[in-house]
Motif scaffolding. Structure first.
Motif, short mmCIF file in Angstrom:
data_model
loop_
_atom_site.label_atom_id
_atom_site.label_comp_id
_atom_site.label_asym_id
_atom_site.label_seq_id
_atom_site.Cartn_x
_atom_site.Cartn_y
_atom_site.Cartn_z
N ALA A 13 0.70 -0.87 -0.27
CA ALA A 13 -0.08 -0.17 0.09
C ALA A 13 0.91 1.37 -0.12
O ALA A 13 1.79 1.27 0.61
N GLY A 14 0.52 2.35 -0.68
CA GLY A 14 1.27 3.45 -0.94
C GLY A 14 2.37 3.45 -2.07
O GLY A 14 3.05 4.44 -2.61
N GLY A 15 2.33 2.24 -2.45
CA GLY A 15 3.48 1.98 -3.79
C GLY A 15 2.64 2.45 -5.03
O GLY A 15 1.58 2.85 -5.36
N GLN A 81 -0.27 4.73 -15.30
CA GLN A 81 0.46 4.83 -13.99
C GLN A 81 -0.37 5.03 -12.86
O GLN A 81 -1.24 5.83 -12.50
N MET A 82 0.05 4.04 -11.90
CA MET A 82 -0.87 3.84 -10.52
C MET A 82 -0.03 4.46 -9.27
O MET A 82 0.98 3.64 -9.06
N VAL A 119 -3.08 -7.19 -10.55
CA VAL A 119 -2.29 -6.13 -9.51
C VAL A 119 -3.04 -6.47 -8.14
O VAL A 119 -3.96 -6.75 -7.69
N THR A 120 -1.76 -6.70 -7.03
CA THR A 120 -2.29 -7.18 -5.81
C THR A 120 -1.65 -6.06 -4.77
O THR A 120 -0.30 -5.83 -5.04
N VAL A 121 -2.53 -5.34 -3.95
CA VAL A 121 -1.89 -4.35 -3.21
C VAL A 121 -2.01 -4.69 -1.76
O VAL A 121 -3.25 -5.05 -1.35
N SER A 122 -0.99 -5.14 -1.16
CA SER A 122 -0.83 -5.79 0.44
C SER A 122 -0.94 -4.46 1.45
O SER A 122 -0.41 -3.32 1.22
#
Length: 123
Positions: A13-15, A81-82, A119-122
């Protein structure tokens, strides 16, 4: 036109991540491009779209200010771009092309689709 999405992965998260969509065919520059995403058990939802010239962009409220859609017609590519990613951004992301004039927000308006990239956001 054939589309191939890439660039997904696992990020905290935040990346940030940058997705790419490579298109085949010489008509890429005539299509508006879009990005959609689909999480398990949910419907495919609109993320962003860009006009054929790149002059107009539109975003879902949930990603506005964090995601940027762009395209390079000379290279037949589109990008997403994320930044400032959140766990709720976790999904399979799809790029798509449409001949519909004007911003297209609905999946059925897009005739051509890439295969999707995870896309996986931890947290």
């Amino acid at each position: 036109v054939q589309l191939q999405a890439s660039g997904g992965g696992l990020v905290q998260a935040g990346g940030s991540l940058r997705l790419s969509c490579a298109a085949s065919g010489r008509t890429f520059s005539t299509y508006d491009m879009g990005w959609f995403r689909q999480a398990p058990g949910t419907e495919r939802e609109f993320v962003a779209t860009i006009s054929w010239s790149g002059g107009s962009t539109y975003y879902a409220d949930s990603v506005k200010g964090r995601f940027t859609i762009s395209r390079d017609n000379a290279r037949n590519t589109a990008h997403l771009q994320m930044n400032s990613l959140k766990p709720e951004d976790t999904a399979v992301y799809y790029c798509a092309a449409t001949g519909v004039s004007g911003p297209a927000y609905r999946a059925y308006e897009y005739a051509f689709w890439g295969q999707g990239t995870q896309v996986t956001v931890s947290s």
